[in-house]
Design a protein around this motif. Structure first.
Motif, short mmCIF file in Angstrom:
data_model
loop_
_atom_site.label_atom_id
_atom_site.label_comp_id
_atom_site.label_asym_id
_atom_site.label_seq_id
_atom_site.Cartn_x
_atom_site.Cartn_y
_atom_site.Cartn_z
N GLY A 304 23.14 1.24 6.70
CA GLY A 304 24.20 2.16 6.30
C GLY A 304 23.65 3.49 5.83
O GLY A 304 22.44 3.68 5.70
N ARG A 306 24.39 6.37 2.73
CA ARG A 306 25.10 6.50 1.46
C ARG A 306 24.64 7.74 0.69
O ARG A 306 23.52 8.23 0.88
CB ARG A 306 24.86 5.26 0.59
CG ARG A 306 25.52 4.00 1.13
CD ARG A 306 25.15 2.77 0.31
NE ARG A 306 25.96 1.62 0.67
CZ ARG A 306 25.74 0.83 1.70
NH1 ARG A 306 24.70 1.07 2.48
NH2 ARG A 306 26.53 -0.19 1.96
N LEU A 312 29.53 5.27 0.61
CA LEU A 312 29.28 5.37 2.05
C LEU A 312 29.50 6.81 2.50
O LEU A 312 30.51 7.44 2.13
CB LEU A 312 30.20 4.43 2.82
CG LEU A 312 29.79 2.95 2.81
CD1 LEU A 312 30.92 2.09 3.35
CD2 LEU A 312 28.52 2.71 3.61
#
Length: 388
Positions: A304, A306, A312
Motif C-alpha cells: 500500500g 500511505r 491511505l
C-alpha cells in the motif's frame, strides 16, 4: 516472451500484425486470430469457445487493453510534477497493460494545477512511442469538501466554471470530481454537464439526499467508491447509500486495501457498471520506499501507499493486478475485463476502445492462463515489457 504474434504486410503494402489465441469479443471468446493494421483491428476470425475451454487450453488469452480513469502517478513520477511526468507515467502503466488513461491532478493552488495542465496538453495531443494513450485529465480537486480531503492537500475551494474552461483550453478535461453539498455546486454540476464535461461525486461529506440530487443534476458516477465519502448506515444511508441505490457507474479501487472484499462484492451486485481505477501514485511499479503525491510525502510498504500518519494515499495498484484481484473475488475473466476496460470506455463515450471488434483501436493485452501479462499492444504498437 513466447506469445504467438506475427508481423506481415497486407495487400496495400502496409504492415499489419496477427495474434493467435483465445480472443475476448463482445459475444464471448473466439479461438482464432486477430489482425490489426494502422492502429486498428482489421478482422477477428475463429470459432466460439467457452471461457472454461479457453483457460484450460494453455493458449494465450487476448483481452481489450486496460483503461484507467484515475492515475496520479507511476514509475516514480507524479502528474503534478509537470514537465514530461505524464509521459513517464503513461509509459510505466503501459508496461502493466494500461492502453489508455486519464492523468489525474491533485487539489493544489491554481498555479500548480495550471502548470500540470500545460504539461499534459501536448502529451494528450500526440501519443509517444512506448506509452499508453493519455485521453485527457481527471480534475479530482480542488472542488471537494475540506472535511473529506483524504490524502489531498488542503487547498479545496468552491467550483468555478470559468476556471474549468480555462484549464480545458490547456488540456482536455474528461472527468471532474465535485462535492455536491458545497454552496452553489449543484447548480454548477448542471452547468458543467451542459457544457459537455462529465462530473462525478467524490471527496464529499454529503448525505444520501445530496447524492441523489447530484445525480439528478447530471453527475454520472462516484469517485473511488467508499473512500472519502459518507458511509452507509441503515438510518443514514450517506453518499455510499446513494451510490448503491441509484448509481449506474462508479469507480472502485480493487487493491483489497482501500475496500474490503465483502464491500467490493456488495458494490459489484448493486452498481451495474462498476469499474476499476488504480488511483495510482508515483510508487506504482516501484520498490518500497518514499515517494510523493502532489505536495505530500507518501510511503510504499506492504503493498500500500500511505501518508506518515497511516492514511491511505492513493495506491501502488496496476491494472493487470486489478484484473487478477477481480478474478480472485469470483468474477469470470470476461466480467473482470469489462470492469477493467469496457465500462470505463463506455462511461467516457469511447466506442472504439475497450472492446475487440473490427474497426476498434488495436489496444489489447495478451495473458497466459494464470493471467500473467505476456504482451501489450497500444494502437497497434507492441510495448516492451522488460521492466514490468
Amino acid at each position: 516472451m513466447n506469445a504467438p504474434v506475427a508481423a506481415s504486410v497486407g495487400a496495400n503494402g502496409e504492415p499489419y500484425g496477427t495474434l493467435h489465441g483465445h480472443i475476448l469479443t463482445p459475444e464471448g471468446f473466439v479461438h482464432g486470430e486477430l489482425r490489426h493494421a494502422q492502429g486498428r483491428i482489421q478482422a477477428i476470425s475463429g470459432r466460439p469457445v467457452s471461457e472454461r475451454e479457453a483457460r484450460a487450453s494453455g493458449e494465450p488469452l487476448i483481452l481489450p487493453g486496460f483503461i484507467d480513469l484515475h492515475v496520479h502517478g507511476g514509475g516514480g513520477h507524479d502528474t503534478m510534477d509537470a514537465g514530461d511526468a505524464a509521459l513517464h507515467i503513461a509509459r510505466a502503466h503501459a508496461r502493466h497493460g494500461t492502453t489508455s488513461l486519464l492523468a489525474t491532478t491533485m487539489t493544489a493552488p491554481a498555479g500548480e494545477i495550471e502548470a500540470a495542465f500545460r504539461a499534459i496538453g501536448p502529451i494528450c495531443a500526440a501519443r509517444q512511442g512506448g506509452s499508453a494513450r493519455v485521453l485527457g485529465v481527471h480534475l479530482e480537486g480542488p472542488y471537494i469538501n475540506p472535511g473529506k480531503l483524504g490524502a489531498q492537500p488542503d487547498f479545496a475551494r468552491e467550483a468555478s466554471i470559468s476556471e474549468v474552461r480555462r484549464l480545458h483550453a490547456l488540456a482536455p478535461i474528461r472527468l471532474i470530481t465535485v462535492a455536491p453539498e458545497l454552496p452553489g455546486h449543484l447548480q454548477l454540476i448542471g452547468q458543467m454537464v451542459a457544457e459537455g464535461f462529465r462530473v462525478q461525486v467524490g471527496h464529499t461529506a454529503g448525505c444520501y439526499e445530496d447524492g441523489v440530487a447530484a445525480l439528478e443534476a447530471g453527475a454520472g458516477g462516484f469517485t473511488h467508491l467508499f473512500n472519502a465519502m459518507t458511509g452507509m448506515h441503515h438510518r443514514e444511508p450517506g453518499m455510499v447509500g446513494a451510490a448503491l441505490a441509484h448509481g449506474h457507474y462508479a469507480e472502485i479501487i480493487p487493491d483489497l486495501l482501500h475496500v474490503h472484499p465483502g464491500a467490493l462484492k456488495v458494490a459489484l451486485r448493486t452498481i451495474p457498471r462498476l469499474y476499476c481505477v488504480t488511483d495510482s501514485t508515483a510508487a506504482a511499479g516501484m520498490p518500497d520506499g518514499e515517494y510523493h503525491l502532489g505536495r505530500h510525502k507518501v510511503f510504499k510498504c506492504l503493498g500500500g501507499v500511505r501518508l506518515a500518519d497511516g492514511t491511505l494515499a492513493g495506491s501502488a495498484l496496476t491494472m493487470d493486478q486489478a484484473l487478477r484481484n477481480f478474478v480472485s473475488l469470483g468474477l469470470d475473466v470476461a466480467e473482470a475485463s469489462a470492469r477493467t476496460s469496457t465500462f470505463a470506455a463506455d462511461y467516457l463515450g469511447l466506442a472504439k476502445r475497450g472492446r475487440l471488434v473490427a474497426g476498434a483501436m488495436a489496444d489489447l493485452v495478451m495473458l497466459d492462463p494464470a493471467l500473467t501479462l505476456q504482451r501489450v499492444v497500444v494502437e497497434g504498437e507492441s510495448i516492451e515489457l522488460q521492466d514490468a
